[in-house]
Scaffold this motif. Structure first.
Motif, PDB file in Angstrom:
ATOM      1  N   VAL B 149      -7.291  13.554  20.987  1.00 16.39           N
ATOM      2  CA  VAL B 149      -8.323  12.728  21.627  1.00 16.39           C
ATOM      3  C   VAL B 149      -8.979  11.823  20.592  1.00 16.39           C
ATOM      4  CG1 VAL B 149     -10.596  12.807  22.718  1.00 16.39           C
ATOM      5  CG2 VAL B 149      -8.776  14.304  23.527  1.00 16.39           C
ATOM      6  N   LEU B 150      -9.355  12.399  19.466  1.00 18.79           N
ATOM      7  CA  LEU B 150     -10.007  11.619  18.418  1.00 18.79           C
ATOM      8  C   LEU B 150      -9.066  10.531  17.904  1.00 18.79           C
ATOM      9  CD1 LEU B 150     -11.767  14.466  16.395  1.00 18.79           C
ATOM     10  CD2 LEU B 150     -12.837  12.778  17.900  1.00 18.79           C
ATOM     11  N   ALA B 151      -7.804  10.901  17.699  1.00 20.13           N
ATOM     12  CA  ALA B 151      -6.844   9.938  17.168  1.00 20.13           C
ATOM     13  C   ALA B 151      -6.677   8.772  18.136  1.00 20.13           C
ATOM     14  CB  ALA B 151      -5.505  10.625  16.924  1.00 20.13           C
ATOM     15  N   HIS B 152      -6.700   9.057  19.431  1.00 23.30           N
ATOM     16  CA  HIS B 152      -6.598   7.968  20.407  1.00 23.30           C
ATOM     17  C   HIS B 152      -7.793   7.028  20.276  1.00 23.30           C
ATOM     18  CE1 HIS B 152      -5.950   5.944  24.299  1.00 23.30           C
ATOM     19  NE2 HIS B 152      -7.273   5.970  24.353  1.00 23.30           N
ATOM     20  N   GLU B 153      -8.972   7.592  20.184  1.00 22.27           N
ATOM     21  CA  GLU B 153     -10.171   6.746  20.077  1.00 22.27           C
ATOM     22  C   GLU B 153     -10.096   5.881  18.825  1.00 22.27           C
ATOM     23  OE1 GLU B 153     -12.355   6.258  22.381  1.00 22.27           O
ATOM     24  OE2 GLU B 153     -11.309   7.711  23.657  1.00 22.27           O
ATOM     25  N   TYR B 154      -9.684   6.488  17.728  1.00 23.13           N
ATOM     26  CA  TYR B 154      -9.581   5.718  16.493  1.00 23.13           C
ATOM     27  C   TYR B 154      -8.470   4.685  16.573  1.00 23.13           C
ATOM     28  CZ  TYR B 154     -12.740   9.020  14.354  1.00 23.13           C
ATOM     29  OH  TYR B 154     -13.818   9.768  14.064  1.00 23.13           O
ATOM     30  N   GLY B 155      -7.453   5.011  17.371  1.00 21.37           N
ATOM     31  CA  GLY B 155      -6.333   4.094  17.522  1.00 21.37           C
ATOM     32  C   GLY B 155      -6.783   2.709  17.945  1.00 21.37           C
TER      33      GLY B 155
END
Lengths: 366, 554
Positions: B149-155
Motif C-alpha cells: 500500500v505504501l509503495a503504491h502511494e509513493y509510486g
C-alpha cells in the motif's frame, strides 16, 4: 399613420378571434374530450348484432352456465351449499370440475367467509379442500399482480411466495381426499410456475395429471405457460410441448389451441406475412376442425371459446375475414381470453377494434 | 499526445480554474455596477447583498487551492520516537521507491492510506509531505501488504512521473477538494439529518468531527450553485486528464509490485475493497451499535473490534474477495476498476516472492491498545466520547437492544396512537384487537400503494407482515421492560434474541416440544401466539397468556 393602424387593427381582429376560438376549443377538448363519434365499422358491427366494447363481459371467455352463476352469487352472500352441491354432482367430469373450482377459488380469494363455513360444516369435504387450495394460489397471484417482474415490488413477491408455499400443503390435502381428481395437480402447475420448480419436478407433476386425464384442457393451458420463455421454459420447449400435445389429442379435445397460444406468446414480429405461412394456415385449419367437432359433441365445453377467440384473431390476420367473422359471432359478448386479455383494461376495446375491422373487410369482400 | 502537450494541457486546465473564478467575479461585479447605476432603494441593496454572498464562495474557492490549515481529517499524529518501527517501515519503503519520506504520519480511522503535500505556489512547488494511514488498514493487512500500500502511494511521486504530470495529479486532487468543500457546505445534510432519527444522527457525528457544524442559513443554495459550476469544470478537467490519471495508477501499481512483490500486491488489491466493505458494515452494525443508548464499546474497542470481526467472518470474506468490482466507482474516478488492476499485476512475470502471511500490521505499533484508545478520542466527537462505556460487547448489545425496544416506534404504534389519541401501548393494542378492530386499524398503517389498493384477503396478506413485525417488537419490548430478554452476541451472525425460557407452551403445542430446548419452545409459543393474534379472526388469548402479568380484558 393612424389610418394605417386602423386598417391593420381591422385585419388583425378576425385573426385574434380565430385564435381565441381555437384556443377555447383546444382547452375544452383537453379537459372534457367529446366522445368519438361511432364510426362506420362499429355501426356495421352493431347491425350484425355484435356488442359495443362497454357491453362486453371482461370476466369470462364464454357465458358461464346459469347454475354456476347462481352458485357463485349464493356463495358471495355466504351460502356455500349450492356451490358444494354443484361440485359434488359434477363427479368425474374433471374438465368442468377444474373450471368451476377456478371460479369458486377466485371468489374465495377475495373473501373466504363462506368457504370457512363450508369447511367447518364438512371438515373432510374434498370439494371444499380443492377450492381452498385453488383460492390460496389465486390469492398469491392477486398479491403478485399481473405485471412483469421488474414492475413488481419486493413486498408483492414476498406475499406471492408466502402464499404459494402455503398452498402446497392444501394441494396435497385436496389430492389426498380425492385421489382420482387431477384438479389439485392442475392448481399445482401454477405453484410450480410461480416458485420456479425444476423441469424434472414439472415432468413428475405432468405425469400425475396425464395419468388421471390425458387431454385436460386447463392442465395443458397451464403447463404451456410453464414451458413458455417468459416463465420457466423457452420458445423451443413451448412449441415442442404444444405440437406434441396437439398431435396426440383426438379431434374435439381443443388442444389444437396450444400451438396457437405458443405462437402468440412468442410472437415478436410485426410482420403479418409470418401469420400466413402454410404452417400457420394448417394450424388454424386444424383448430377450426377441432372447434367444429367439439361444438358438435359438447358445445359448452370449457376452452372452446378460448380456441374460437384465437381462431378469430389469426383468421383475421390471415385475411380470412369471412371465417373470422363467423368465430367472432360465436363468442361475442365475452372477451376474457387470449389475445385480448393481455391488454388489461383495454381488452374489450382491442377486441372490438379487431372485430369491427373484420366486419368491414368481410363486407368489402362481398 | 506527447508528454509535453499533456503537461501543457494540465497547466492550462489548472489556470482555467482561476480564469473561471475571475469571470464569475467579474459577472457579479458587473451586475452590481448595473444595479447601482439604474436601481435604487431596498431592492438594489438586496441585490448587492446577494452578489456579495455569491462572491464569497468564489473567492474562497480561489484560495482553497492552498490546502487550508487544520483541515486534516481527525486522527493522531505519531512521532518517530513513539512509533519507531512504523517509521522505519515507512522510510524503508520510501527509499525503495526512490522518493522523499513523509514529514508527518497521521493515523486515521478510515480504510484508506494517502500521501499528501502542502502545495506551494498554486500547487507548482512541492511542500511538506504527510502520510495518512488508516488504522483499520493496519488491522486488516499484514505487514507485507502494508508495504505494498505504501509503495503504491509513493509510486505516484517517484521519478517515473514527470514533475508536470504530478501537477495533473495535484490539480485533480485539489479540484476534487474544492468541490467537496462546496458540497459539504451546501449539501442537504442538515435537512436530511433533521429527518433522520436521533440514532442515525449520532452515528454520523460519531464517524468524524467533520460533519458537525453545517451551515443552514440560506446560503446553501448559493453554495450549491457554485458547486454546480465548478463540478462542470471539474468534469471537463477530469475527462481531459482521466486517461493520464488511470495510467498513473497502473504505474504506481507496478512500483508497488516491484517493491512488495507481485503476489503481495495482487493480494493487497483484492483485500482493500473487502476491508472497505467490512469496515463499513462493522461501523454500522457493531461499533456504533450503542449510540442510540448513548453507550460505547469498551475503551479501545471502537476500532479494535474490527479485528475480531475479520477473524470471525474469514469464510464469508473469502467469497467477497472472489468478486472484484469490474466497474470504476464513478466515470470520473481516477482509479481504474480494481479487477483491471489485479489483472495487470497478475500478468507480470513471477518474481519468486510469495505473499508472506505474517500477523496484522497493527503489531508494528508500540502499544496497539493505547493507540486504538487514543484514536477514539481523536475521531469521535467530544459529545460521543463522553458516552458511557459498556463493560463488553455482549453487554453493549443487550443495553442497546433494550434501549431500542423501549423507544421503538413501529408503524403499529403510529396507527394505534392515531386511532386512540393516546400513547400506544401493548395493552391498548390488545384491547383494540379483542374489540374486533385489528383490520380497521391495519388500514391506518403506512402501506405501499399495492397494499392500499388491495381489498379483502389480499389486503390482509399485505398488511400481515407489517403487523407481525410491529407486534413482535411491541411484545419483545414488553419482555425487555421486565428484563426478561437477552441477546446472543456474535461476531459472525446477526444478534439473536433469547426469550425467557419458561414461557407456557402454545395452545396447540405438539408432542415434540419435550425434546426442544426451553428457548426454542418459547420461540415457538411466541410465533404461534403472534399468528393467532393476527389471524383473519384474531384471538389474543395465547399472547396474553405469554405476557408477564398481562392486563386482563375487562
Amino acid at each position: 399613420m393612424t389610418v394605417l393602424l386602423w386598417i391593420l387593427a381591422a385585419l388583425a381582429l378576425p385573426l385574434v378571434i380565430a385564435a381565441l376560438w381555437f384556443t377555447g376549443v383546444f382547452v375544452k377538448e383537453l379537459f372534457s374530450p367529446s366522445p368519438p363519434g361511432p364510426d362506420a365499422t362499429a355501426l356495421a358491427a352493431e347491425r350484425l348484432g355484435l356488442l359495443p366494447a362497454e357491453r362486453q363481459d371482461t370476466e369470462h371467455a364464454a357465458p358461464p352456465p346459469a347454475a354456476w352463476s347462481a352458485a357463485l352469487t349464493a356463495a358471495r352472500s355466504g351460502d356455500w351449499a349450492p356451490a358444494a352441491e354443484l361440485l359434488r354432482a359434477g363427479g368425474r367430469d374433471w374438465e368442468r370440475r377444474s373450471t368451476l373450482t377456478a371460479e369458486l377459488g377466485t371468489l374465495a380469494a377475495e373473501e373466504d367467509g363462506w368457504l370457512l363455513a363450508w369447511e367447518a360444516a364438512r371438515p373432510d369435504d374434498p370439494d371444499a379442500a380443492v377450492v381452498r387450495a385453488q383460492s390460496t394460489v389465486r390469492l398469491a397471484w392477486d398479491l403478485r399482480g399481473a405485471r412483469q417482474a421488474r414492475y413488481t415490488s419486493r413486498e408483492q413477491f414476498e406475499g406471492f411466495g408466502r402464499m404459494l408455499s402455503a398452498a402446497r400443503e392444501e394441494i396435497a390435502r385436496a389430492a389426498e381426499l380425492n385421489p382420482e381428481d387431477p384438479t389439485p395437480y392442475v392448481v399445482e402447475i401454477w405453484v410450480a410456475l410461480g416458485l420456479g420448480c425444476s423441469h424434472a419436478e414439472m415432468d413428475e407433476l405432468w405425469e400425475r395429471i396425464t395419468s388421471r386425464d390425458p387431454y385436460h384442457y386447463g392442465a395443458h393451458y397451464a403447463a404451456l405457460q410453464y414451458w413458455c420463455a417468459k416463465w420457466r421454459g423457452s420458445k423451443e420447449l413451448a412449441f415442442d410441448f404444444a405440437r406434441r400435445a396437439a398431435e396426440r389429442a383426438p379431434v374435439g379435445s381443443l388442444l389444437t389451441v396450444l400451438p396457437l397460444i405458443a405462437r402468440f406468446e412468442h410472437d415478436e414480429t410485426t410482420d403479418v406475412a409470418a401469420d400466413s405461412t402454410p404452417e400457420m394456415l394448417a394450424l388454424v385449419d386444424a383448430g377450426l376442425a377441432d372447434a367444429a367437432a367439439c361444438a358438435a359433441s359438447d358445445p359448452d365445453r370449457p376452452g372452446l371459446a378460448q380456441l374460437r377467440h384465437l381462431l378469430a384473431y389469426y383468421l383475421h390476420l390471415q385475411d380470412r375475414h369471412e371465417a373470422a367473422l363467423e368465430q367472432f359471432r360465436l363468442v361475442d359478448g365475452h372477451v376474457d381470453a387470449l389475445p385480448w386479455n393481455y391488454r388489461g383494461e383495454d381488452a374489450a376495446a382491442y377486441y372490438c377494434r379487431v372485430r369491427n375491422e373484420t366486419v368491414r373487410m368481410a363486407a368489402e369482400a362481398v | 499526445m506527447g508528454a509535453t502537450l499533456r503537461a501543457l494541457r494540465a497547466l492550462v486546465l489548472l489556470l482555467g480554474f482561476y480564469l473561471l473564478s475571475l469571470v464569475l467575479l467579474a459577472v457579479l461585479v458587473g451586475v452590481d455596477v448595473v444595479a447601482f447605476r439604474w436601481g435604487h432603494g431596498p431592492a438594489m441593496l438586496k441585490l448587492g447583498f446577494v452578489t456579495v454572498l455569491l462572491a464569497v464562495p468564489v473567492v474562497q474557492g480561489m484560495f482553497m487551492l492552498r490546502t487550508p490549515k487544520g483541515e486534516d481529517g481527525p486522527g493522531i499524529d505519531v512521532t518517530e520516537a513513539a512509533e519507531p518501527r512504523l517509521w522505519a517501515l515507512v522510510r524503508e519503503v520510501a527509499a525503495a521507491a526512490g522518493t522523499r519520506a513523509p514529514d508527518r504520519i497521521r493515523l486515521t480511522g478510515e480504510v484508506n492510506a494517502a500521501v499528501s503535500e502542502d502545495p506551494r505556489l498554486l500547487g507548482l512547488l512541492p511542500g511538506p509531505r504527510r502520510l495518512y494511514l488508516g488504522v483499520p488498514l493496519l488491522t486488516g493487512l499484514t505487514e507485507a501488504r502494508l508495504r505494498a500500500v505504501l509503495a503504491h502511494e509513493y509510486g505516484h511521486f517517484t521519478g517515473g512521473d514527470t514533475r508536470l504530470s504530478a501537477l495533473v495529479v495535484r490539480g485533480r486532487v485539489q479540484l476534487g477538494r474544492v468541490i467537496e468543500q462546496f458540497h459539504e457546505r451546501a449539501d442537504g445534510k442538515v435537512a436530511a439529518e433533521r429527518a433522520k432519527q436521533e440514532q442515525a444522527r449520532a452515528r454520523r457525528v460519531a464517524r468524524g468531527k467533520k460533519a458537525k457544524q453545517v451551515d443552514t442559513s440560506g446560503s446553501g443554495a448559493t453554495y450549491r450553485m457554485m458547486a454546480a459550476v465548478y463540478t462542470q469544470y471539474a468534469k471537463l478537467y477530469l475527462r481531459a486528464s482521466l486517461s493520464t490519471a488511470r495510467g498513473q495508477e497502473f504505474a504506481a501499481d507496478q512500483v508497488a509490485a516491484r517493491i512488495a512483490g507481485r503476489d503481495t500486491m495482487a493480494a493487497t488489491l483484492r483485500e482493500i475493497p473487502v476491508l472497505s466493505v467490512s469496515h463499513g458494515f462493522y461501523l454500522d452494525s457493531y461499533a456504533t451499535l450503542g449510540l442510540g443508548a448513548r453507550l460505547l464499546p469498551p475503551r479501545g474497542e471502537f476500532f479494535g473490534g474490527f479485528g475480531a470481526l475479520l477473524a470471525a467472518r474469514a469464510e464469508e470474506l473469502e467469497g467477497l474477495r472472489a468478486r472484484l468490482p469490474e466497474e470504476p466507482a464513478s466515470p470520473y474516478d481516477s482509479h481504474p476498476p480494481i479487477a483491471e488492476r489485479v489483472r495487470r499485476i497478475e500478468a507480470l512475470p513471477a518474481d519468486g516472492r510469495a505473499d508472506e502471511a505474517t500477523g496484522p500490521a497493527l503489531a508494528l505499533l508500540t502499544d496497539p491498545a493505547r493507540t486504538l484508545a487514543a484514536l477514539e478520542d481523536a475521531v469521535l466527537t467530544d459529545e460521543v466520547v463522553r458516552y458511557g462505556r459498556a463493560p463488553g460487547w455482549p453487554e453493549l448489545l443487550n443495553a442497546s437492544m433494550a434501549s431500542g425496544l423501549s423507544t421503538a416506534q413501529t408503524p403499529l404504534h403510529q396507527a394505534l396512537a392515531a386511532r386512540t389519541g393516546q400513547p400506544a401501548t401493548l395493552a391498548a393494542l390488545l384491547e383494540v384487537v379483542d374489540a374486533g378492530g385489528l383490520w380497521q386499524l391495519a388500514e391506518q398503517l403506512p402501506l405501499s400503494a399495492e397494499a392500499k389498493s388491495a381489498r379483502g384477503r389480499a389486503f390482509r396478506e399485505f398488511a400481515r407482515p407489517v403487523l407481525r413485525r410491529s407486534l413482535r417488537t411491541m411484545v419483545l419490548a414488553e419482555f425487555s421492560a421486565r428484563s426478561l430478554l437477552s441477546w446472543d452476541f456474535s461476531w459472525s451472525e446477526p444478534a439473536a434474541v433469547r426469550l425467557p425460557g419458561a414461557l407456557p407452551a402454545a395452545a396447540d403445542g405438539d408432542g415434540r416440544s419435550s425434546q426442544e430446548s426451553p428457548h426454542e419452545s418459547s420461540e415457538k409459543s411466541l410465533e404461534a401466539a403472534l399468528d393467532a393474534a393476527l389471524a383473519d379472526h384474531p384471538d389474543t388469548t395465547a399472547l396474553r397468556a405469554l405476557l408477564p402479568s398481562a392486563p386482563q380484558p375487562a
